[in-house]
Design a protein around this motif. Structure first.
Motif, PDB file in Angstrom:
ATOM      1  N   LYS A  11      39.156  27.484  50.858  1.00  0.00           N
ATOM      2  CA  LYS A  11      37.834  28.017  51.157  1.00  0.00           C
ATOM      3  C   LYS A  11      37.748  29.535  50.998  1.00  0.00           C
ATOM      4  N   THR A  12      38.826  30.129  50.499  1.00  0.00           N
ATOM      5  CA  THR A  12      38.835  31.577  50.263  1.00  0.00           C
ATOM      6  C   THR A  12      38.826  31.838  48.770  1.00  0.00           C
ATOM      7  N   ALA A  13      37.823  32.547  48.299  1.00  0.00           N
ATOM      8  CA  ALA A  13      37.706  32.822  46.862  1.00  0.00           C
ATOM      9  C   ALA A  13      38.692  33.901  46.447  1.00  0.00           C
ATOM     10  N   THR A  14      39.175  33.787  45.227  1.00  0.00           N
ATOM     11  CA  THR A  14      40.043  34.798  44.633  1.00  0.00           C
ATOM     12  C   THR A  14      39.186  35.784  43.854  1.00  0.00           C
ATOM     13  N   ASP A  15      39.248  37.045  44.225  1.00  0.00           N
ATOM     14  CA  ASP A  15      38.484  38.076  43.515  1.00  0.00           C
ATOM     15  C   ASP A  15      39.234  38.498  42.261  1.00  0.00           C
ATOM     16  N   LEU A  16      38.539  38.454  41.146  1.00  0.00           N
ATOM     17  CA  LEU A  16      39.136  38.827  39.862  1.00  0.00           C
ATOM     18  C   LEU A  16      38.333  39.969  39.262  1.00  0.00           C
ATOM     19  N   TRP A  17      38.965  41.141  39.156  1.00  0.00           N
ATOM     20  CA  TRP A  17      38.344  42.300  38.520  1.00  0.00           C
ATOM     21  C   TRP A  17      38.623  42.242  37.020  1.00  0.00           C
ATOM     22  N   VAL A  18      37.574  42.402  36.218  1.00  0.00           N
ATOM     23  CA  VAL A  18      37.686  42.229  34.768  1.00  0.00           C
ATOM     24  C   VAL A  18      37.130  43.465  34.063  1.00  0.00           C
ATOM     25  N   GLY A  19      37.860  43.941  33.081  1.00  0.00           N
ATOM     26  CA  GLY A  19      37.418  45.046  32.223  1.00  0.00           C
ATOM     27  C   GLY A  19      37.935  44.840  30.815  1.00  0.00           C
ATOM     28  N   MET A  20      37.443  45.624  29.880  1.00  0.00           N
ATOM     29  CA  MET A  20      37.823  45.465  28.473  1.00  0.00           C
ATOM     30  C   MET A  20      38.010  46.828  27.829  1.00  0.00           C
ATOM     31  N   SER A  21      39.118  46.975  27.107  1.00  0.00           N
ATOM     32  CA  SER A  21      39.351  48.152  26.267  1.00  0.00           C
ATOM     33  C   SER A  21      39.265  47.695  24.811  1.00  0.00           C
ATOM     34  N   VAL A  22      38.243  48.120  24.120  1.00  0.00           N
ATOM     35  CA  VAL A  22      37.984  47.653  22.758  1.00  0.00           C
ATOM     36  C   VAL A  22      38.833  48.451  21.775  1.00  0.00           C
TER      37      VAL A  22
ATOM     38  N   LYS B 121      35.864  34.470  42.067  1.00  0.00           N
ATOM     39  CA  LYS B 121      34.724  35.384  42.037  1.00  0.00           C
ATOM     40  C   LYS B 121      35.020  36.507  41.066  1.00  0.00           C
ATOM     41  N   LEU B 122      34.179  36.632  40.046  1.00  0.00           N
ATOM     42  CA  LEU B 122      34.363  37.675  39.037  1.00  0.00           C
ATOM     43  C   LEU B 122      33.700  38.969  39.492  1.00  0.00           C
ATOM     44  N   VAL B 123      34.410  40.075  39.269  1.00  0.00           N
ATOM     45  CA  VAL B 123      33.926  41.395  39.665  1.00  0.00           C
ATOM     46  C   VAL B 123      34.117  42.339  38.492  1.00  0.00           C
ATOM     47  N   LEU B 124      33.098  43.141  38.186  1.00  0.00           N
ATOM     48  CA  LEU B 124      33.225  44.130  37.119  1.00  0.00           C
ATOM     49  C   LEU B 124      34.153  45.255  37.552  1.00  0.00           C
ATOM     50  N   ALA B 125      35.057  45.641  36.669  1.00  0.00           N
ATOM     51  CA  ALA B 125      35.949  46.768  36.943  1.00  0.00           C
ATOM     52  C   ALA B 125      35.139  48.059  37.007  1.00  0.00           C
ATOM     53  N   ASP B 126      35.757  49.108  37.548  1.00  0.00           N
ATOM     54  CA  ASP B 126      35.065  50.395  37.673  1.00  0.00           C
ATOM     55  C   ASP B 126      34.578  50.900  36.315  1.00  0.00           C
ATOM     56  N   SER B 127      35.410  50.736  35.296  1.00  0.00           N
ATOM     57  CA  SER B 127      35.002  51.064  33.916  1.00  0.00           C
ATOM     58  C   SER B 127      35.095  49.783  33.109  1.00  0.00           C
ATOM     59  N   PRO B 128      34.027  48.986  33.104  1.00  0.00           N
ATOM     60  CA  PRO B 128      34.120  47.656  32.494  1.00  0.00           C
ATOM     61  C   PRO B 128      34.405  47.682  30.995  1.00  0.00           C
ATOM     62  N   ILE B 129      33.922  48.720  30.300  1.00  0.00           N
ATOM     63  CA  ILE B 129      34.161  48.821  28.855  1.00  0.00           C
ATOM     64  C   ILE B 129      34.703  50.200  28.545  1.00  0.00           C
ATOM     65  N   GLU B 130      35.835  50.224  27.873  1.00  0.00           N
ATOM     66  CA  GLU B 130      36.441  51.487  27.451  1.00  0.00           C
ATOM     67  C   GLU B 130      36.566  51.504  25.936  1.00  0.00           C
ATOM     68  N   LEU B 131      36.195  52.616  25.331  1.00  0.00           N
ATOM     69  CA  LEU B 131      36.287  52.797  23.879  1.00  0.00           C
ATOM     70  C   LEU B 131      37.247  53.927  23.522  1.00  0.00           C
ATOM     71  N   GLU B 132      38.087  54.290  24.464  1.00  0.00           N
ATOM     72  CA  GLU B 132      39.012  55.401  24.247  1.00  0.00           C
ATOM     73  C   GLU B 132      40.004  55.111  23.139  1.00  0.00           C
ATOM     74  N   HIS B 133      40.423  53.844  23.016  1.00  0.00           N
ATOM     75  CA  HIS B 133      41.429  53.470  22.017  1.00  0.00           C
ATOM     76  C   HIS B 133      40.793  52.787  20.800  1.00  0.00           C
ATOM     77  N   TYR B 134      39.511  52.967  20.618  1.00  0.00           N
ATOM     78  CA  TYR B 134      38.811  52.273  19.540  1.00  0.00           C
ATOM     79  C   TYR B 134      39.180  52.873  18.182  1.00  0.00           C
ATOM     80  N   TYR B 135      39.556  51.990  17.255  1.00  0.00           N
ATOM     81  CA  TYR B 135      39.822  52.405  15.880  1.00  0.00           C
ATOM     82  C   TYR B 135      38.519  52.302  15.092  1.00  0.00           C
ATOM     83  N   LYS B 136      38.079  53.414  14.522  1.00  0.00           N
ATOM     84  CA  LYS B 136      36.772  53.445  13.869  1.00  0.00           C
ATOM     85  C   LYS B 136      36.741  52.492  12.674  1.00  0.00           C
ATOM     86  N   ASN B 137      35.669  51.716  12.632  1.00  0.00           N
ATOM     87  CA  ASN B 137      35.432  50.817  11.520  1.00  0.00           C
ATOM     88  C   ASN B 137      34.684  51.571  10.429  1.00  0.00           C
TER      89      ASN B 137
END
Length: 401
Positions: free
Chosen positions: A48-59, A179-195
């Motif tokens: 009866k206790t939900a697991t909190d999952l923080w999710v973010g993405m580095s593109v 339970k899904l939770v957005l990370a503090d910085s949900p999307i990071e483009l710091e390591h993005y390789y320019k297309n």
């Protein structure tokens, strides 16, 4: 018999001692302790206790594939949750506060790409190690490759912008368990390789919760949205600039002498060029697109205009080359000749030396009839030129602006 038993016991003790010496490190002891009787298939919380999952993405890289209407994304997915089974006291293990574990050693959330375009919809992530902390926190940042469906709007191609989504959510755990939770910085483009073709101009992440027909419990997901803008220099050179050349070829044909056969050659070459470009667009763009690109519609309509231009040119050449004794019908002469229309288009045809000689020979009537037909042919060319200019301006405004 007793001797054999004693030897076996001595061998077992020696082997156990050597085995203990070989693996007797603080990390081995810690790993053995925290993973003892650990079941990787059971969620590490009470029911009866939900697991909190923080999710973010580095593109890392993104590319749109028009042929399949999909978005291909290379990224690092950041997942962090608390596993109460992984807690320990660092003081008992020589101050060790974190532990590296393989991907299959501990439980992991079944975070799945809902709008995946791949056959395998579960194995999105590489088997990278997880980091477990003494507080029970587990960090997992696997490298990932997503291929997701994207509804493309190619109406403004090649100056288009596309908005595509990546929808992540648990495949089996409802919102009461995971339970899904957005990370503090949900999307990071710091390591993005320019297309070289696509530029990310906007990105956002949104938490959603909804109920499906199959189940009464709500299921949560996180939707990452990206707006990509196409770099168009190459396509501009290939697809847009030739339109200027084709339009000028069509218009110039109306300014050639009325009996010039080059009219047909010029229009025919323009038709071939348009057909080649349309075939190129067919190979480059998806045939089943929701909306046809405006530039493709422009070329298609230009092909119709070229067909009409060929008919007009053939008619003009025919009436200007034909030596006839038949005079131009009076109503045509009244409407098009000897009035302001001829004055506006400056279509007066000067008599040549040949015409003067024919007058002296008594054939003035035949020569005047021929000259009238030539004047009429020139007026047709000029009127067609004005009409085509207006049509091309309207087409350019509605298709290219």
């Amino acid at each position: 018999m007793k001797v054999i038993v004693l030897l076996c016991c001595a061998f077992a003790v020696a082997f156990g001692a050597s085995n203990s010496l070989w693996n007797d490190t603080d990390l081995d002891t810690l790993k053995t302790t925290v993973l003892k009787d650990y079941d990787v298939h059971v969620r590490p919380n009470n029911y009866k206790t939900a697991t909190d999952l923080w999710v973010g993405m580095s593109v890392l890289h993104m590319e749109i594939i028009e042929a399949t209407s999909t978005l291909e994304t290379h990224a690092w997915i950041r997942m962090n949750w608390t596993d109460i089974k992984m807690k320990w006291d660092p003081a008992k293990f020589n101050g060790i506060s974190n532990l590296r574990l393989s991907a299959d050693d501990v439980w992991q959330p079944d975070l799945t790409v809902y709008n995946s375009a791949e056959d395998k919809i579960v194995d999105h992530y590489a088997k990278t190690n997880k980091i477990a902390y003494n507080t029970g926190s587990v960090l997992w940042v696997p490298t990932s490759k997503f291929k997701t469906y994207c509804s493309l709007d190619l109406k403004m191609w090649p100056f288009d912008q596309q908005k595509c989504d990546i929808k992540l959510g648990s495949w089996t755990y409802d919102a009461y368990q995971l339970k899904l939770v957005l990370a503090d910085s949900p999307i990071e483009l710091e390591h993005y390789y320019k297309n070289l073709e696509w530029v990310v101009v906007e990105s956002s992440a949104k938490h959603n919760s909804r109920k499906y027909d199959c189940c009464p419990e709500p299921y949560e997901d996180i939707t990452f949205s990206f707006t990509l803008k196409r770099r168009a220099p190459m396509y501009k050179a290939i697809a847009v600039i030739p339109t200027v050349a084709i339009v000028f070829m069509v218009l110039i044909a109306f300014w050639l002498p009325p009996d010039a056969g080059e009219k047909l050659i010029l229009n025919g070459f323009a038709c071939v060029l348009v057909c080649i470009l349309l075939i190129y667009f067919t190979q480059l763009l998806p045939v089943m697109s929701a909306a046809s690109p405006l530039i493709v519609s422009f070329y298609s309509q230009t092909l119709y205009l070229l067909a009409a231009s060929l008919i007009i040119s053939a008619f003009v050449i025919n009436i200007s080359r034909k030596k006839t004794q038949t005079a131009l019908p009076s109503f045509i002469k009244t409407v098009f000749l000897d009035n302001f229309i001829e004055t506006i288009f400056s279509c007066k045809v000067k008599s040549t030396g040949k015409a003067e000689s024919t007058v002296e020979d008594g054939n003035a009537g035949s020569d005047n009839a021929t000259q009238d037909w030539i004047r009429f042919a020139v007026i047709i060319d000029r009127i067609a030129f004005v009409v085509y200019v207006i049509i091309f301006i309207c087409m350019g405004f509605f298709h290219l602006v």
